[in-house]
Structures are given as structure tokens and as C-alpha cells.
Scaffold this active site. Structure first.
Site, PDB file in Angstrom:
ATOM      1  N   LYS A 127       0.834  -1.196   0.000  1.00  0.00           N
ATOM      2  CA  LYS A 127       0.000   0.000   0.000  1.00  0.00           C
ATOM      3  C   LYS A 127       0.870   1.249   0.000  1.00  0.00           C
ATOM      4  O   LYS A 127       1.671   1.454   0.898  1.00  0.00           O
ATOM      5  CB  LYS A 127      -0.928  -0.023   1.224  1.00  0.00           C
ATOM      6  CG  LYS A 127      -1.881  -1.209   1.219  1.00  0.00           C
ATOM      7  CD  LYS A 127      -2.696  -1.307   2.495  1.00  0.00           C
ATOM      8  CE  LYS A 127      -1.870  -1.723   3.669  1.00  0.00           C
ATOM      9  NZ  LYS A 127      -2.680  -2.034   4.874  1.00  0.00           N
ATOM     10  N   THR A 156      -8.621   7.972   9.399  1.00  0.00           N
ATOM     11  CA  THR A 156      -7.994   6.813   8.766  1.00  0.00           C
ATOM     12  C   THR A 156      -7.835   5.629   9.707  1.00  0.00           C
ATOM     13  O   THR A 156      -7.222   4.628   9.333  1.00  0.00           O
ATOM     14  CB  THR A 156      -6.609   7.199   8.223  1.00  0.00           C
ATOM     15  OG1 THR A 156      -5.802   7.696   9.296  1.00  0.00           O
ATOM     16  CG2 THR A 156      -6.736   8.261   7.139  1.00  0.00           C
ATOM     17  N   GLY A 213      -8.047   2.308  11.125  1.00  0.00           N
ATOM     18  CA  GLY A 213      -8.570   1.021  10.693  1.00  0.00           C
ATOM     19  C   GLY A 213      -8.723   0.826   9.199  1.00  0.00           C
ATOM     20  O   GLY A 213      -9.342  -0.142   8.765  1.00  0.00           O
ATOM     21  N   THR A 214      -8.132   1.695   8.392  1.00  0.00           N
ATOM     22  CA  THR A 214      -8.274   1.535   6.946  1.00  0.00           C
ATOM     23  C   THR A 214      -7.658   0.219   6.460  1.00  0.00           C
ATOM     24  O   THR A 214      -8.170  -0.416   5.546  1.00  0.00           O
ATOM     25  CB  THR A 214      -7.612   2.704   6.189  1.00  0.00           C
ATOM     26  OG1 THR A 214      -6.295   2.894   6.705  1.00  0.00           O
ATOM     27  CG2 THR A 214      -8.405   3.979   6.355  1.00  0.00           C
ATOM     28  N   GLY A 215      -6.544  -0.187   7.079  1.00  0.00           N
ATOM     29  CA  GLY A 215      -5.912  -1.448   6.678  1.00  0.00           C
ATOM     30  C   GLY A 215      -6.788  -2.645   6.961  1.00  0.00           C
ATOM     31  O   GLY A 215      -6.852  -3.591   6.161  1.00  0.00           O
ATOM     32  N   CYS A 216      -7.483  -2.616   8.110  1.00  0.00           N
ATOM     33  CA  CYS A 216      -8.402  -3.709   8.450  1.00  0.00           C
ATOM     34  C   CYS A 216      -9.515  -3.809   7.417  1.00  0.00           C
ATOM     35  O   CYS A 216      -9.885  -4.906   6.975  1.00  0.00           O
ATOM     36  CB  CYS A 216      -9.018  -3.472   9.832  1.00  0.00           C
ATOM     37  SG  CYS A 216      -7.832  -3.321  11.176  1.00  0.00           S
TER      38      CYS A 216
END
Length: 269
Positions: free
Chosen positions: A173, A204, A206-209
């Protein structure tokens, strides 16, 4: 209905971790299940305490799920110790789990460390080779590759190094620090860039989750890896555009229900 399992930590504020995964999977039309690796006291501003599951209890959770409702995909998020990682790897191998997405969560968005140092190598050695794709951000990819990443070319070099070393596909990412929201997939010796649009939203957490859970959901529904990533990026972009603001740093997971199950009924033909 297809099924997906999240193996991750709980976020009591509902913005990341298990709670984000369940919301994302539900809105993407799969039946969500969970195995909790840790309880956390956290919110959008930081992580204040972590209480790990015991390896034995985590094993019992995984056995309970796999022996009854076999997951069509598995997403792995926060796992803070090498003992828990060993249990996860052993059980996934035992059940021959498929469509495994690993989000190597090392540091929370707010900056708190979420993984013990000795767990990082165990994660790389035991879980990455089992995965269909891993989704590191730039700092995580630097740790996994041992390389500095400051531009597009260095992203490509690091993704290739990780993928070739551990035998997995890598979705690196980019984030705004490198190239807005453009992400790089390295898979089977091929580089594919996924363009993203920059959205001016400070929320932003928790965007990866959300991204990794959306990828797992689409893999569970039968879409290929590239299509699953494309659909997941579209999903998270729409979540961020919803601009719901619940607190000082609310993340896109709280936007999930604003999408009203737009993706729920779609499966690969």
C-alpha cells in the site's frame, strides 16, 4: 452464502480489528466469523492496553469455527506474539485453509506498537508462505524487506523481495506519503499498479483492516485476486467519501453501513 473468518484483535471503539472486519465482511455479502487474538483498550487516538488470548483458547476458537462452518476465506490481522502465530499457522495447515489474507499489523494508525519484536520473524516465516496475499503498508514492508522505501521504484523492489522470499503475493500500500493512494501488487513475477484517488479525510483509523477484509470477502465470493483488490479499493474509497465523523478520528469502518450493502449480493460468475 459464502463465509469469511477474521483472526485478529478486538477494538472496543469499533473502528478497527475484529469489529471493523465483521462490518466490512457483512457489507460485502459474506457471513463473518471471528477468532479473537487479543482484547484491546483502544480508540482512534491510541492503544492503552492489550490482553492476549492464550494459545490454547485461540486454538479452541479456530477448531470451533473450522469444524462447523468452514471459511471460504481467512483474514489475519493483529497477532502480537509468536506463540499465537504458531497456533494459527498450525491450525490453518491442519484444515488446509484457503484464500488467506495477511495484514501484518505491527503499529496502529495512532502510532502504538501492536506486535512484539520476536513475533515479526515468526509471522514472516510461518504465515506469509500460507497466504494468498499480504497487505503491508510502507513501514511494515520496510521491516519485512529490510529495505528503505521512498519512491515507486523502491516499492517495486521491496514488494518483489518480500514476494520472492516468502512465496506469496504482496499488495504494498503506497499511501499518501509515497504516491497518493496507489497500491502495488506483486504476484507470480508480475507487477500490477492499482490507482487510487486521494480523499481529503483525516479519519484513517482502521483503513488497513477494512481493505484486507474486503479483499478476503471478494476472494470468498470467487473473484480472482486482482479483481478482489480492485473491488476492495473501490469499497474503501466510497467508505471514506461518506465522511461520517463519530469522534476525533473516526475511521472508514464506521462508514460501512452508509453503503447499505451495495456489494452484498455480488459473486463471481
Amino acid at each position: 452464502m459464502k463465509t469469511a473468518l477474521s483472526i485478529a484483535g478486538s477494538d472496543c471503539s469499533g473502528g478497527a480489528g475484529i469489529q471493523a472486519d465483521i462490518k466490512t465482511m457483512t457489507m460485502n455479502g459474506v457471513f463473518a466469523m471471528s477468532a479473537v487474538t487479543a482484547l484491546t483498550a483502544q480508540n482512534t487516538m491510541g492503544v492503552y492496553a492489550i490482553q492476549e488470548s492464550t494459545p490454547q483458547f485461540l486454538k479452541q476458537q479456530l477448531d470451533a469455527v473450522f469444524s462447523d462452518i468452514f471459511p471460504d476465506a481467512v483474514k489475519i490481522g493483529m497477532v502480537s506474539s509468536k506463540e499465537l502465530i504458531e497456533v494459527i499457522a498450525e491450525r490453518l495447515e491442519f484444515y488446509n485453509a484457503k484464500n488467506i489474507v495477511v495484514d501484518p499489523v505491527m503499529v496502529a494508525t495512532a502510532g502504538s506498537a501492536l506486535m512484539k519484536t520476536d513475533a515479526i520473524q515468526t509471522l514472516a516465516d510461518r504465515l506469509l508462505p500460507l497466504s494468498a496475499v499480504i497487505t503491508p503498508n510502507i513501514p511494515e514492508a520496510q521491516v519485512l524487506s529490510g529495505l528503505e522505501i521512498t519512491d515507486k521504484e523502491e516499492m517495486e523492489k521491496a514488494a518483489k523481495h518480500i514476494g520472492d522470499t516468502y512465496g506469496c503475493a504482496v499488495l504494498l500500500k503506497g499511501g499518501h506519503s509515497i504516491n497518493d493512494a496507489n497500491d502495488l501488487l506483486y504476484s507470480d513475477g508480475k507487477m500490477v499498479w492499482f490507482a487510487g484517488k486521494r480523499i481529503d479525510n483525516p479519519n484513517t483509523h482502521g483503513t488497513g483492516c477494512t481493505l484486507s477484509s474486503a479483499i478476503a470477502s471478494n476472494l470468498a465470493k470467487g473473484f480472482g485476486l486482482e479483481e478482489s483488490i480492485k473491488r476492495a479499493k473501490q469499497y474503501i474509497s466510497e467508505a471514506l467519501e461518506a465522511m461520517l465523523d463519530l469522534g476525533k478520528g473516526s475511521g472508514p469502518m464506521q462508514h460501512n453501513f452508509a453503503l447499505q450493502g451495495k456489494y452484498a449480493g455480488e459473486t463471481a460468475k
